[in-house]
Structures are given as structure tokens and as C-alpha cells.
Scaffold this active site. Structure first.
Site, PDB file in Angstrom:
ATOM      1  N   CYS A 121     -61.972 109.563 -26.148  1.00 24.94           N
ATOM      2  CA  CYS A 121     -60.202 109.599 -25.531  1.00 24.94           C
ATOM      3  C   CYS A 121     -59.712 111.025 -26.377  1.00 24.94           C
ATOM      4  CB  CYS A 121     -59.867 108.269 -25.796  1.00 24.94           C
ATOM      5  SG  CYS A 121     -58.513 107.826 -23.908  1.00 24.94           S
ATOM      6  N   CYS A 123     -56.145 111.001 -26.993  1.00 26.49           N
ATOM      7  CA  CYS A 123     -55.289 110.237 -26.931  1.00 26.49           C
ATOM      8  C   CYS A 123     -54.803 110.340 -28.602  1.00 26.49           C
ATOM      9  CB  CYS A 123     -54.550 109.140 -26.528  1.00 26.49           C
ATOM     10  SG  CYS A 123     -55.685 107.851 -27.531  1.00 26.49           S
ATOM     11  N   LYS A 196     -58.819  98.031 -17.736  1.00 27.25           N
ATOM     12  CA  LYS A 196     -58.044  98.693 -19.391  1.00 27.25           C
ATOM     13  C   LYS A 196     -56.766  98.585 -18.904  1.00 27.25           C
ATOM     14  CE  LYS A 196     -57.241 100.950 -23.160  1.00 27.25           C
ATOM     15  NZ  LYS A 196     -57.388 102.352 -23.814  1.00 27.25           N
ATOM     16  N   ARG A 206     -51.708 101.698 -32.516  1.00 30.81           N
ATOM     17  CA  ARG A 206     -51.544 102.675 -31.693  1.00 30.81           C
ATOM     18  C   ARG A 206     -50.609 103.420 -33.440  1.00 30.81           C
ATOM     19  NH1 ARG A 206     -48.583 102.217 -26.447  1.00 30.81           N
ATOM     20  NH2 ARG A 206     -51.155 102.262 -24.740  1.00 30.81           N
ATOM     21  N   ARG A 218     -48.169 104.775 -20.905  1.00 30.94           N
ATOM     22  CA  ARG A 218     -49.943 104.667 -20.017  1.00 30.94           C
ATOM     23  C   ARG A 218     -50.385 104.084 -18.346  1.00 30.94           C
ATOM     24  NH1 ARG A 218     -51.406 107.180 -24.478  1.00 30.94           N
ATOM     25  NH2 ARG A 218     -52.580 105.798 -26.179  1.00 30.94           N
ATOM     26  N   LYS A 249     -60.147  95.071 -21.154  1.00 36.72           N
ATOM     27  CA  LYS A 249     -59.305  94.748 -23.045  1.00 36.72           C
ATOM     28  C   LYS A 249     -57.479  94.934 -21.896  1.00 36.72           C
ATOM     29  CE  LYS A 249     -57.733  98.286 -25.463  1.00 36.72           C
ATOM     30  NZ  LYS A 249     -58.934  99.696 -25.949  1.00 36.72           N
ATOM     31  N   SER A 275     -56.281  94.679 -31.142  1.00 35.82           N
ATOM     32  CA  SER A 275     -54.522  94.458 -32.235  1.00 35.82           C
ATOM     33  C   SER A 275     -54.206  93.876 -32.648  1.00 35.82           C
ATOM     34  CB  SER A 275     -54.399  96.288 -32.533  1.00 35.82           C
ATOM     35  OG  SER A 275     -53.910  96.851 -31.923  1.00 35.82           O
ATOM     36  N   TYR A 314     -61.390  93.271 -34.801  1.00 35.12           N
ATOM     37  CA  TYR A 314     -60.875  93.549 -35.971  1.00 35.12           C
ATOM     38  C   TYR A 314     -61.595  91.631 -36.926  1.00 35.12           C
ATOM     39  CZ  TYR A 314     -58.734  97.014 -33.430  1.00 35.12           C
ATOM     40  OH  TYR A 314     -59.023  97.711 -32.242  1.00 35.12           O
TER      41      TYR A 314
HETATM   42  C1  PBG Z   1     -56.980 104.448 -26.948  1.00 33.99           C
HETATM   43  C2  PBG Z   1     -56.987 103.324 -27.279  1.00 33.99           C
HETATM   44  C3  PBG Z   1     -56.353 102.494 -27.531  1.00 33.99           C
HETATM   45  C4  PBG Z   1     -57.186 101.241 -28.404  1.00 33.99           C
HETATM   46  C5  PBG Z   1     -58.364 101.456 -27.798  1.00 33.99           C
HETATM   47  N1  PBG Z   1     -58.514 102.941 -27.400  1.00 33.99           N
HETATM   48  C6  PBG Z   1     -54.878 102.153 -27.413  1.00 33.99           C
HETATM   49  C7  PBG Z   1     -54.313 103.020 -26.261  1.00 33.99           C
HETATM   50  O1  PBG Z   1     -54.614 103.284 -24.956  1.00 33.99           O
HETATM   51  O2  PBG Z   1     -53.080 103.024 -25.647  1.00 33.99           O
HETATM   52  C8  PBG Z   1     -56.669  99.810 -27.968  1.00 33.99           C
HETATM   53  C9  PBG Z   1     -57.624  98.903 -28.890  1.00 33.99           C
HETATM   54  C10 PBG Z   1     -57.039  98.432 -29.667  1.00 33.99           C
HETATM   55  O3  PBG Z   1     -55.210  98.194 -29.137  1.00 33.99           O
HETATM   56  O4  PBG Z   1     -57.134  97.098 -30.507  1.00 33.99           O
HETATM   57  N2  PBG Z   1     -57.312 105.131 -25.503  1.00 33.99           N
HETATM   58 ZN    ZN Z   2     -56.806 107.087 -25.272  1.00 32.94          ZN
END
Ligand code: PBG
Ligand code: ZN
Length: 326
Positions: A121, A123, A196, A206, A218, A249, A275, A314
Site C-alpha cells: 500500500c 498510505c 476491506k 494508524r 477512505r 477485514k 487493531s 496481534y
Molecule cells: C493500510 C492498512 C490499514 C490496516 C492495514 N493496512 C489501515 C487503513 O486502511 O486505514 C489496518 C490494520 C489494523 O487496523 O490492524 N492500507
Molecule cells: Zn493504505
């Protein structure tokens, strides 16, 4: 006198041995994928405040963490990178000496057998924090695909065993598959973040990955939590484009979606226990409001029962210790 007629379900619950004999679902350490955050710098092991037990590691402190994971017998890790510098296109993501590429090389050299999954990714690498390139406030789809393909190839070159694109641009699996094949990596599988959702449960991540969007949200690329049919469309297109695994997810609020995907497709399914799900359990346990071990085990078992083959979590290191306790 009328005779009572009913089923005695308790017969099969009468002893530990009996219960064990009829158990339908198991959690194995082989199911687990452990996320690791790597960052530029030296001698860093930063605790992530919203995720007790999770840290950001620099390359020199990373080995101890990976050694522990290997020692526990967790088969796979997924790497998230925090670069020293960010820019508009996320150059750090596809640089051959980017943080994820360096960490991958280091880990594979030390532990050739552990499966290294690279999150693909932009970001964490873009200064605006979006998963693709932007024009004004718009996240551009097709212009991002080329960069994602380059990112995947540089990760594969570094030795990543699996590419896991999480960006939610349309066509990312197709673009990455073509890029990998053209570079000679036709044997590297794609674990697609196929389904997702635009979830509030990503909050703690984040902080951990320093990847919050600097404007907007997003919702123009991640899915609406209200939608179920959309999950079928997303899974279907990723399968057509060549995905080898499907990630769903978050996991906990989307167990119905895991079941739907399991019932309709045959690819291995990964539940991403995100998370915020981790943070909630940790916080309640630290307050003494719930018992951490049984709650975690029940939560993850629920994801397997819903149809997940693997769980990205985790909690993985704790789970292995708990599985081996008895
Ligand atoms: C980034 C990404 C995210 C997560 C995994 N890859 C965050 C998002 O899309 O904003 C989230 C993972 C988590 O919350 O454990 N593309
Ligand atoms: Zn991303």
C-alpha cells in the site's frame, strides 16, 4: 401421565474427554499470521500506546522480535513499514532500499523458512496518507496501479514470499499480477485484501503505522460497513484477477461476511483481526473487566468457526503460548 420427550444434548458435554471428542473447530498456531511494524532509525522499540504489547522496531532491534516469533512456531509475519521521509507518490513504498524491502532481506537471510508477507500500500509512504496518489482531494485509481505494481515487484525482489495489497484500488490484483509475472515472479502469490471495509476499528493501526489520511477519509475506496452484496462483487473480481488468498477485514463485526465468502468461493480465507479489536480486549483486560486469555481464544475461535482458514492477529504470540500451556 404424559411422558416428557426431549433430546439430551448434555450427554455429549458430560466430561472433558467427551467434549473434546465432539469438538468441531480448532485454533492452531499454523493458522496465525503476526503483524510487525518496522521503521527507519536505530535502537528503536517504540511501544504503540493504543496497542499494549505491540512495538515499532528499527532494523537493529527487529531480529529479537522475529527470533521470538520463529521460536514460537508462528509460520508467517506481515510487515508494515514506516519510512524516514514521505512524499506525494509514496516513493518509499517501491524503493529497493525502502524500509520493508530492507527488513524483508534481513529477515529472510536470518530465517529463510518464515513466510514474509509484504503489505502493499502507499498510505504509510505518502505525505497525504491516502492509499493511492491524489489529485486535489481525489484519490486516483488507475494512476495508483502502476505504483502498486512497482511496490509489489520491489518487495518480491527483496524476498517477500507473499504480496498482500491493502489499497482497495479497482484492478489492483490484475495490475500486481501482471507486474509480478513480467518481472519473473509468477510463483509469488497474492493475498488480496479483497473485502476491506471503511472501518473505525483501524484507529490504533494508524498510530502504529503512522498512516492516517491527512484530509478526508477512505470511504471512496474502502467498503461501506452496511453492505453485504458488495463483498461478493469484491471477492469475485479479485478471484478473476488472480488472487490466491482472500482477506476479510475487519473480522469481528464481519463474521457473516467471512461465512458468505467461505460458502461461495474456494480460495483460502484470512480473517484480519484488526487493531481496534485488539485494543478493546487489551483495555478491558487491563481494567480487570474481562479475562484476556479465554476472551481472545473465544474471539479467534469464532473467526475460524465463521469460515476463516487463517487469522492475522496481534494476539498471535500470546495465543501460541496459551495453546501450549495445558
Ligand atoms: C493500510 C492498512 C490499514 C490496516 C492495514 N493496512 C489501515 C487503513 O486502511 O486505514 C489496518 C490494520 C489494523 O487496523 O490492524 N492500507
Ligand atoms: Zn493504505
Amino acid at each position: 401421565m404424559t411422558e416428557l420427550n426431549f433430546r439430551r444434548h448434555r450427554r455429549l458435554r458430560s466430561s472433558k474427554a467427551m467434549r473434546s471428542m465432539v469438538k468441531e473447530t480448532y485454533l492452531h498456531k499454523e493458522d496465525l499470521i503476526y503483524p510487525i511494524f518496522v521503521m527507519e532509525g536505530e535502537n528503536i522499540k517504540n511501544p504503540v500506546s493504543s496497542m499494549p504489547g505491540v512495538f515499532q522496531f528499527s532494523l537493529d532491534t527487529l531480529n529479537t522480535e522475529v527470533d521470538e516469533v520463529v521460536e514460537l512456531g508462528i509460520p508467517a509475519i506481515i510487515l508494515f513499514g514506516l519510512p524516514a521521509e514521505k512524499d506525494a507518490v509514496g516513493t518509499g513504498a517501491f524503493h529497493d532500499h525502502g524500509i520493508v524491502q530492507k527488513a524483508t532481506r534481513q529477515i529472510k537471510e536470518r530465517h529463510p523458512d518464515i513466510i514474509v508477507i509484504a503489505d502493499t500500500c502507499l498510505c504509510e509512504f505518502t505525505d497525504h496518507g491516502h492509499c493511492g496518489v491524489v489529485e486535489g482531494e481525489k484519490v486516483l485509481n488507475d494512476a495508483s496501479l502502476d505504483l502498486l505494481g512497482r511496490t509489489a515487484v520491489s518487495q518480491a525482489k527483496a524476498g517477500a514470499d507473499i504480496i498482500a495489497p491493502s489499497n482497495m484500488m479497482d484492478g489492483f490484483v490484475a495490475a500486481i499480477r501482471v507486474a509480478l509475472d513480467e518481472a519473473g515472479f509468477e510463483d509469488v502469490p497474492i493475498m488480496s485484501y479483497a473485502v476491506k471495509y471503511a472501518s473505525a476499528y483501524y484507529g490504533p493501526f494508524r498510530e502504529a503505522a503512522d498512516g492516517a489520511p491527512q484530509f478526508g477519509d477512505r470511504k471512496t475506496y474502502q467498503m461501506d460497513p452496511a453492505n453485504r452484496m458488495e463483498a461478493f462483487r469484491e471477492a469475485e473480481s479479485d478471484i478473476e484477477e488472480g488472487a490466491d488468498f482472500l482477506i476479510i477485514k475487519p473480522a469481528l463485526s464481519y463474521l457473516d461476511i467471512i461465512r458468505d465468502v467461505r460458502n461461495n468461493y474456494t480460495l483460502p480465507i484470512v480473517a484480519y483481526n484488526v487493531s481496534g479489536e485488539y485494543a478493546m480486549i487489551k483495555a478491558a483486560a487491563q481494567n480487570g473487566w474481562i479475562e484476556e486469555k479465554p476472551v481472545v481464544m473465544e474471539t479467534l475461535l469464532g473467526m475460524k468457526r465463521a469460515g476463516a482458514d487463517m487469522i492475522l492477529t496481534y494476539h498471535a504470540k500470546d495465543v501460541v503460548r496459551w495453546l501450549e500451556e495445558k
